[in-house]
Design an enzyme around this catalytic site. Structure first.
Site, PDB file in Angstrom:
ATOM      1  N   ASP A   1      43.730  32.765  47.646  1.00  0.00           N
ATOM      2  CA  ASP A   1      43.707  31.331  47.363  1.00  0.00           C
ATOM      3  C   ASP A   1      43.423  30.554  48.646  1.00  0.00           C
ATOM      4  O   ASP A   1      43.799  30.986  49.732  1.00  0.00           O
ATOM      5  CB  ASP A   1      45.069  30.928  46.770  1.00  0.00           C
ATOM      6  CG  ASP A   1      45.004  29.593  46.050  1.00  0.00           C
ATOM      7  OD1 ASP A   1      43.899  29.056  45.861  1.00  0.00           O
ATOM      8  OD2 ASP A   1      46.079  29.084  45.690  1.00  0.00           O
TER       9      ASP A   1
ATOM     10  N   ASN B   1      39.756  29.636  35.173  1.00  0.00           N
ATOM     11  CA  ASN B   1      38.773  29.176  36.174  1.00  0.00           C
ATOM     12  C   ASN B   1      37.447  28.696  35.557  1.00  0.00           C
ATOM     13  O   ASN B   1      36.639  28.067  36.244  1.00  0.00           O
ATOM     14  CB  ASN B   1      38.483  30.267  37.222  1.00  0.00           C
ATOM     15  CG  ASN B   1      39.587  30.424  38.242  1.00  0.00           C
ATOM     16  OD1 ASN B   1      39.804  31.498  38.791  1.00  0.00           O
ATOM     17  ND2 ASN B   1      40.315  29.344  38.518  1.00  0.00           N
TER      18      ASN B   1
HETATM   19  C1  FPP Z   1      40.576  30.661  45.315  1.00  0.00           C
HETATM   20  O1  FPP Z   1      40.283  29.613  46.161  1.00  0.00           O
HETATM   21  C2  FPP Z   1      39.474  31.600  45.231  1.00  0.00           C
HETATM   22  C3  FPP Z   1      38.775  31.878  44.092  1.00  0.00           C
HETATM   23  C4  FPP Z   1      39.028  31.266  42.791  1.00  0.00           C
HETATM   24  C5  FPP Z   1      37.668  32.803  44.094  1.00  0.00           C
HETATM   25  C6  FPP Z   1      37.878  34.063  44.843  1.00  0.00           C
HETATM   26  C7  FPP Z   1      36.584  34.491  45.359  1.00  0.00           C
HETATM   27  C8  FPP Z   1      36.357  35.018  46.545  1.00  0.00           C
HETATM   28  C9  FPP Z   1      37.401  35.350  47.517  1.00  0.00           C
HETATM   29  C10 FPP Z   1      34.977  35.281  46.892  1.00  0.00           C
HETATM   30  C11 FPP Z   1      34.630  36.707  46.968  1.00  0.00           C
HETATM   31  C12 FPP Z   1      35.059  37.503  45.846  1.00  0.00           C
HETATM   32  C13 FPP Z   1      34.391  38.572  45.381  1.00  0.00           C
HETATM   33  C14 FPP Z   1      35.017  39.416  44.344  1.00  0.00           C
HETATM   34  C15 FPP Z   1      33.063  38.948  45.839  1.00  0.00           C
HETATM   35  P1  FPP Z   1      40.248  28.147  45.589  1.00  0.00           P
HETATM   36  O2  FPP Z   1      38.849  27.790  45.296  1.00  0.00           O
HETATM   37  O3  FPP Z   1      41.185  28.039  44.418  1.00  0.00           O
HETATM   38  O4  FPP Z   1      40.795  27.340  46.796  1.00  0.00           O
HETATM   39  P2  FPP Z   1      41.587  25.952  46.767  1.00  0.00           P
HETATM   40  O5  FPP Z   1      42.905  26.232  46.102  1.00  0.00           O
HETATM   41  O6  FPP Z   1      41.731  25.632  48.213  1.00  0.00           O
HETATM   42  O7  FPP Z   1      40.747  24.978  46.020  1.00  0.00           O
END
Ligand code: FPP
Length: 261
Positions: free
Chosen positions: A38, A86
């Site tokens: 996250d 999501n």
């Molecule tokens: C959470 O950060 C992250 C995600 C929902 C996506 C996870 C994806 C990756 C780590 C990219 C690479 C993954 C793969 C499998 C290639 P957020 O967007 O919720 O962050 P925030 O809470 O700060 O908005």
């Protein structure tokens, strides 16, 4: 648990001040570590970048985390990449993530070969775009013979949906007269979850300081130790992983019992 000590020591050379490899007991490395990745969006916004840049940076952390897990000798690393909730994100962000999952997986196949990593997916893949689904299938086929660490990627995963799916499947068996309700136990129930065959996580890491489960592995985390760090996912590295393992090793896991009994 397989581990190459020489590679492990080289990987953990040049330690920062607060942690080094000898701070952890290599005989008590958790078998299964699961991570809620996250903070990509906040990492990007703090730098005046688009959120997508945070996801792209998150790929580097994930690569390092896979390597760390292999070096430490984990049996299973699982990560929460995309939840059933999501899909509510802006369409361009969903598209970017789906594309990123596919391209990253293809690009990292040599790493999975080199490190003998076997891929698994947790979640309902039917709803994913064709490109993503077919690359995922390629990943499964290409790594099916590997017998090192399992890397399980949770995509379009929701724990409540998973539990309902298990209930439906079990009900069908009962309806067809193939299962006596008296024979439904925890083991049978677990065998209808996406995680069938995997041990429950010993350690759950959540980055970016949030204190919630977000519909992740609700059944499987019953006795898991939690480690929450304020570090945002793109800044998560091998040292932060080691801090989490050190914290895990300091816990007294009683599984509902009493120490020493
Ligand atoms: C959470 O950060 C992250 C995600 C929902 C996506 C996870 C994806 C990756 C780590 C990219 C690479 C993954 C793969 C499998 C290639 P957020 O967007 O919720 O962050 P925030 O809470 O700060 O908005």
């Amino acid at each position: 648990m397989q581990r190459d000590l020489e590679k492990l020591r080289a990987f953990y050379a040049e330690a920062p001040d607060d942690i080094c490899l000898s701070d952890v007991d290599l005989d008590r490395i958790p078998s299964h570590v699961s991570i809620i990745m996250d903070g990509n969006g906040r990492w990007a916004q703090a730098r005046g970048l688009d959120r997508s840049e945070g996801h792209v940076a998150g790929v580097d952390s994930l690569r390092e985390t896979v390597t760390t897990s292999v070096r430490l000798g984990l049996d299973v690393l699982s990560v929460y990449a995309f939840s059933t909730e999501n899909w509510k994100r802006p369409q361009h962000e969903v598209n970017l993530l789906m594309h990123l999952f596919a391209t990253t997986l293809l690009k990292e196949l040599p790493l999975f070969h080199q490190e003998n990593v076997r891929l698994r997916f947790l979640g309902d893949l039917n709803q994913l775009p064709d490109e993503t689904r077919s690359v995922f299938q390629e990943g499964l086929d290409e790594t099916a013979d590997h017998d090192g660490m399992t890397f399980a990627l949770a995509v379009n995963y929701g724990a409540r949906k998973e539990i309902v799916k298990a209930c439906r499947e079990i009900s069908e068996l009962v309806k067809r007269g193939e299962l006596d309700p008296a024979d439904i136990d925890e083991e049978l129930f677990s065998s209808h979850l996406y995680t069938v065959g995997l041990p429950d996580p010993d350690l759950l890491i959540r980055t970016s300081g949030e204190l919630r489960l977000s519909n992740y592995l609700l059944w499987q985390l019953a006795y898991t130790e939690f480690y929450v760090t304020d570090t945002l996912w793109p800044d998560f590295d091998r040292w932060e992983f080691l801090r989490a393992v050190r914290s895990f090793q300091g816990r007294n896991r009683r599984f509902g019992g009493v120490t020493g009994k």
